[in-house]
Write a protein that holds these residues in place. Structure first.
Motif, PDB file in Angstrom:
ATOM      1  N   SER A  43       0.829  -1.207   0.000  1.00 34.25           N
ATOM      2  CA  SER A  43       0.000   0.000   0.000  1.00 34.25           C
ATOM      3  C   SER A  43       0.865   1.259   0.000  1.00 34.25           C
ATOM      4  CB  SER A  43      -0.914   0.000   1.233  1.00 34.25           C
ATOM      5  OG  SER A  43      -1.424   1.293   1.472  1.00 34.25           O
ATOM      6  N   LEU A  44       0.701   2.070  -1.044  1.00 37.69           N
ATOM      7  CA  LEU A  44       1.429   3.342  -1.115  1.00 37.69           C
ATOM      8  C   LEU A  44       0.919   4.305  -0.054  1.00 37.69           C
ATOM      9  CD1 LEU A  44       1.460   3.822  -5.015  1.00 37.69           C
ATOM     10  CD2 LEU A  44       3.348   3.013  -3.569  1.00 37.69           C
ATOM     11  N   GLU A  45      -0.396   4.246   0.203  1.00 33.24           N
ATOM     12  CA  GLU A  45      -0.956   5.119   1.241  1.00 33.24           C
ATOM     13  C   GLU A  45      -0.303   4.819   2.592  1.00 33.24           C
ATOM     14  OE1 GLU A  45      -5.047   4.148   0.911  1.00 33.24           O
ATOM     15  OE2 GLU A  45      -5.341   5.354  -0.894  1.00 33.24           O
ATOM     16  N   MET A  46      -0.028   3.550   2.814  1.00 33.63           N
ATOM     17  CA  MET A  46       0.592   3.172   4.085  1.00 33.63           C
ATOM     18  C   MET A  46       1.999   3.775   4.185  1.00 33.63           C
ATOM     19  SD  MET A  46       0.575  -0.521   5.797  1.00 33.63           S
ATOM     20  CE  MET A  46       1.165  -0.870   7.431  1.00 33.63           C
ATOM     21  N   LEU A  47       2.697   3.859   3.059  1.00 35.77           N
ATOM     22  CA  LEU A  47       4.024   4.495   3.089  1.00 35.77           C
ATOM     23  C   LEU A  47       3.898   5.943   3.550  1.00 35.77           C
ATOM     24  CD1 LEU A  47       5.636   3.217  -0.268  1.00 35.77           C
ATOM     25  CD2 LEU A  47       5.955   2.309   2.044  1.00 35.77           C
ATOM     26  N   VAL A  48       2.873   6.630   3.042  1.00 37.39           N
ATOM     27  CA  VAL A  48       2.668   8.035   3.417  1.00 37.39           C
ATOM     28  C   VAL A  48       2.378   8.139   4.917  1.00 37.39           C
ATOM     29  CG1 VAL A  48       1.185  10.052   3.074  1.00 37.39           C
ATOM     30  CG2 VAL A  48       1.888   8.676   1.104  1.00 37.39           C
ATOM     31  N   MET A  49       1.545   7.230   5.417  1.00 40.93           N
ATOM     32  CA  MET A  49       1.236   7.238   6.852  1.00 40.93           C
ATOM     33  C   MET A  49       2.493   6.953   7.684  1.00 40.93           C
ATOM     34  SD  MET A  49      -1.280   4.761   9.079  1.00 40.93           S
ATOM     35  CE  MET A  49      -0.192   3.353   8.964  1.00 40.93           C
ATOM     36  N   VAL A  50       3.238   5.939   7.273  1.00 45.07           N
ATOM     37  CA  VAL A  50       4.426   5.545   8.040  1.00 45.07           C
ATOM     38  C   VAL A  50       5.465   6.670   8.040  1.00 45.07           C
ATOM     39  CG1 VAL A  50       6.368   3.924   8.129  1.00 45.07           C
ATOM     40  CG2 VAL A  50       4.053   3.068   7.780  1.00 45.07           C
ATOM     41  N   ASP A  51       5.525   7.432   6.954  1.00 47.51           N
ATOM     42  CA  ASP A  51       6.457   8.565   6.902  1.00 47.51           C
ATOM     43  C   ASP A  51       6.224   9.518   8.075  1.00 47.51           C
ATOM     44  OD1 ASP A  51       8.506  10.043   5.219  1.00 47.51           O
ATOM     45  OD2 ASP A  51       6.959  11.583   5.383  1.00 47.51           O
ATOM     46  N   GLU A  52       4.947   9.767   8.361  1.00 49.49           N
ATOM     47  CA  GLU A  52       4.606  10.662   9.482  1.00 49.49           C
ATOM     48  C   GLU A  52       4.973  10.013  10.829  1.00 49.49           C
ATOM     49  OE1 GLU A  52       3.422  13.713   8.957  1.00 49.49           O
ATOM     50  OE2 GLU A  52       1.829  14.249  10.357  1.00 49.49           O
ATOM     51  N   ILE A  53       4.786   8.703  10.921  1.00 50.69           N
ATOM     52  CA  ILE A  53       5.136   7.987  12.162  1.00 50.69           C
ATOM     53  C   ILE A  53       6.654   8.014  12.370  1.00 50.69           C
ATOM     54  CG2 ILE A  53       5.032   5.761  13.363  1.00 50.69           C
ATOM     55  CD1 ILE A  53       2.532   5.121  11.638  1.00 50.69           C
ATOM     56  N   ILE A  54       7.395   7.832  11.281  1.00 52.65           N
ATOM     57  CA  ILE A  54       8.865   7.893  11.386  1.00 52.65           C
ATOM     58  C   ILE A  54       9.290   9.293  11.837  1.00 52.65           C
ATOM     59  CG2 ILE A  54      11.066   7.685  10.162  1.00 52.65           C
ATOM     60  CD1 ILE A  54       9.627   5.820   8.151  1.00 52.65           C
TER      61      ILE A  54
END
Lengths: 212, 480
Positions: free
Chosen positions: B364-375
């Motif tokens: 999921s590309l959307e998940m990458l965007v979410m994880v970026d914020e978590i990182i």
């Protein structure tokens, strides 16, 4: 000479109050008109600040130090601008946190932002009784009255204050703005205020619209 | 970035004590000597036998000194470079880098939101999204391309990635053919063989087969890589309860034994090769028998292996940003957050697998965007608190005094951006402003950010002529 004003606007944007004061002095010494220094130096810089703040590019403390720099420039210009149309157009604002309420972070923020936008702000502080608002309006003859409250228990005193201004026959001489955590647009309408603002940036916009 | 300010260790996170680490290392050395590993690569067995290992068929039992030597000669630090010259991975303990996962069968279509088979173009999108996201430090392909000759999938994946990111890449392959094609594509993208040798723009991601098996294909690939000065990420592994004992300590031994025996084999092929061991020690959910990336034990065991690796002076590949949830929902957010925080705090060198849903089956590309914020949030935590005369701010406190405010001071304005983290996706607006801006949910904002990246982000261009060379390599691979 336009260079001095450009530099002034840029130093103001960076919140360099001492540099701004120096540049205002320099511009006046060089023979520039106070009204031009205000419009093309200070206000030009502050407009950029306001725009970037609204876009989310500037943080509140950055806006506040810019507002302080504006203030430092205005301290020199104001005596020279008596009767000038620009200043008269922006006008005065009486501001305070209503009776029973000691919260003033939001109110101070609005004050500084308004000053940054060129308003002259008379700050009545916190726990301001309705009579004190009435006296201040009578004494300073402002175009605007701003009231703040953080508590549902104290926000009712916004209405008490408006009623007091009404009783003193001063209500129609001013526009009234309110704000604070529990305050809403609907409440503003309900108590007969002229504007509600959700934050300090919006308060400046609302103030500008009310005096326009 | 480093964990903690250098001189002020605010965050102190460890799973194992020194004594526990030493016991696990001793147990692993005993396991390698007593039980050994199966090595399905003839040259590797020959190298091991010559070095003093006991070889019996494919079973190889390693004396402790072989393992200890391999640990000692692995470089303390090395780099993988982005072709943009800006991004560089420092592969050493406590340098933490985040990246996506690899080889999901299915992919969330970024236009329709549908779950469908991964296809050509998906690794390109993954690379572009990672290229745009500030907190992704390297790129992996996320999805396994279908609809092409299956044996060429890793080559197409690499070709797409290298054209769509300037950041370093982790590549993988089924075979030596794949390795050669990938390496030649990398030479084209780097602008020459010498350039690539000096600054490898990719590392090989190779995996052992748990429990305790080194396959012919993976060792062949690793040998090809180190002969060409390409760094190798070599993972151990073993799912607690299935391919490893159900006990945490036992699972750690199986993982570590595979990691370290792999390290031995690679250094026997090329002494001083650049190796980053790793492991994905996800346990199995014993109600179903499915691996569970989102399990707390996965992060706990990863952090433990990180403690052990640091103790041994080795870097470590860890795992975060992966969930068993079927859509980008609360479970995905919660599991990702836990994993990213624990990976960051434990100082894992290469943290991979962001973007996994449904047990590594769905990318999921959307998940990458979410994880970026978590990182981003996690990195703020990792930085800890700087304690100096300046940051203690006694003069400022004295100047402002009781009842004053700090918001309009120059000190606040000058430091407000560096000191306090601000979100790019999460909402902190007042209700009225949030409502006026369209009352968007977090998922809405994630989708908008993804759409914005896919529409507007342009990765750095390949060197002139490289695209044509890559096309030729792909055509020749097809005709083979």
């Amino acid at each position: 000479m336009a260079d001095v004003l450009k530099q002034m606007a840029s130093k103001l944007y960076d919140g360099e109050d001492e540099a701004v004061a120096e540049l205002v002095q320099q511009a006046l010494t060089a023979g520039l008109k106070p009204a031009d220094v205000l419009a093309d130096g200070l206000i030009a810089g502050m407009d950029r600040v306001g725009r970037d703040f609204k876009n989310g590019d500037l943080f509140v403390p950055e806006v506040l130090i810019a507002a302080k720099a504006m203030h430092a420039g205005m301290a020199i210009l104001r005596p020279l601008l008596v009767g000038d149309a620009t200043v008269a157009r922006m006008g005065k604002c009486v501001i305070g946190t209503v009776q029973g309420d000691l919260h003033d972070i939001g109110k101070n923020l609005v004050k500084m932002m308004m000053e940054g936008a060129g308003f002259e702000v008379v700050d009545l502080g916190v726990d301001v009784k309705p009579e004190k608002f009435v006296d201040a309006v009578r004494a300073h003859q402002p175009k605007l009255v701003g009231m703040s409250a953080l508590l549902t228990t104290t926000m009712v005193n916004m209405k008490t204050t408006i009623d007091a201004l009404q009783a003193a026959g001063l209500r129609d001489s001013v526009k009234i703005m309110i704000g604070g955590a529990p305050v809403t647009e609907a409440y503003a309408r309900q108590i007969g205020a002229d504007a509600y603002s959700a934050d300090a940036g919006a308060a400046v916009d609302a103030a500008r619209a009310l005096v326009a | 970035m480093d964990v903690n300010y250098h001189a002020h260790h605010t965050l102190q996170f460890r799973v194992l004590s020194d004594r526990q680490i030493e016991r696990i290392v001793q147990a692993t050395l005993e396991c390698l000597q007593r039980t050994g590993v199966d090595v399905y690569h003839a040259e590797a067995r020959h190298l091991l036998a010559s070095a003093g290992a006991r070889v019996d068929g494919v079973r190889v039992r390693l004396p402790p000194h072989l393992v200890q030597e391999a640990i000692a000669i692995n470089p303390r630090a090395f780099s993988v470079w982005g072709r943009d010259g800006r991004h560089r991975l420092t592969i050493a303990p406590d340098h933490v880098h985040f990246g996506p996962g690899v080889t999901t069968t299915f992919f969330v279509d970024p236009d329709t939101g549908e779950r469908r088979l991964t296809r050509r173009g998906d690794p390109a999108l993954t690379a572009r999204v990672c290229d745009a996201l500030d907190h992704f430090d390297y790129v992996m392909g996320l999805g396994l391309i279908s609809g092409v000759k299956p044996e060429l999938a890793p080559v197409y994946e690499f070709a797409e990635m290298v054209a769509n990111t300037g950041k370093p890449i982790l590549a993988w392959g089924y075979s030596l053919h794949n390795m050669r094609d990938i390496h030649h594509i990398a030479i084209a993208a780097a602008g020459g063989e010498d350039v690539l040798r000096a600054r490898p723009l990719y590392a090989l991601f190779a995996t052992s087969h748990p429990p305790l098996i080194h396959t012919d294909a993976e060792i062949s690939n690793a040998f090809y890589a180190v002969e060409h000065d390409i760094p190798v990420i070599y993972t151990g592994g073993g799912s607690a309860g299935a391919t490893a004992p159900v006990t945490g300590a036992g699972a750690l031994v199986v993982s570590l034994a595979a990691m370290l025996s792999g390290l031995v084999i690679i250094h026997l092929k090329k002494r001083g090769a650049l190796v980053c061991p790793g492991s994905v020690p996800e346990p199995v959910d014993l109600r179903t028998g499915r691996p569970a990336y989102g399990a707390p034990e996965m992060s706990l065991y990863s952090a433990a292996l990180c403690d052990i690796s640091r103790y041994l002076g080795l870097p470590f590949l860890g795992t975060a940003g992966a969930s068993e949830a079927k859509t980008l929902d609360l479970q995905a957010a919660i599991e990702s957050t836990l994993q990213v925080i624990l990976s960051g705090f434990s100082g894992a060198t290469l943290v991979h697998d962001a973007g996994f849903l449904d047990c590594a089956e769905l990318g999921s590309l959307e998940m990458l965007v979410m994880v970026d914020e978590i990182i981003a949030m996690t990195r703020r935590l990792m930085r800890g608190i700087e304690v100096t005369d300046e940051t203690l701010a006694l003069d400022l406190i004295d100047r402002i005094g009781p009842g004053g405010e700090f918001m309009s001071s120059k000190d606040t304005a000058r430091r407000c951006r560096s000191e306090l983290w601000v979100p790019t996706i999460f909402d902190r607006e007042r209700w009225v402003n949030w409502e006026a801006a369209g009352a968007l949910s977090t998922l809405d904002r994630i989708k908008l950010r993804l759409r914005d990246i896919l529409h507007s982000h342009t990765p750095p261009p390949l060197p002139v002529g490289a695209a044509e060379q890559i096309e030729t390599i792909l055509r020749e691979a097809e005709q083979r």
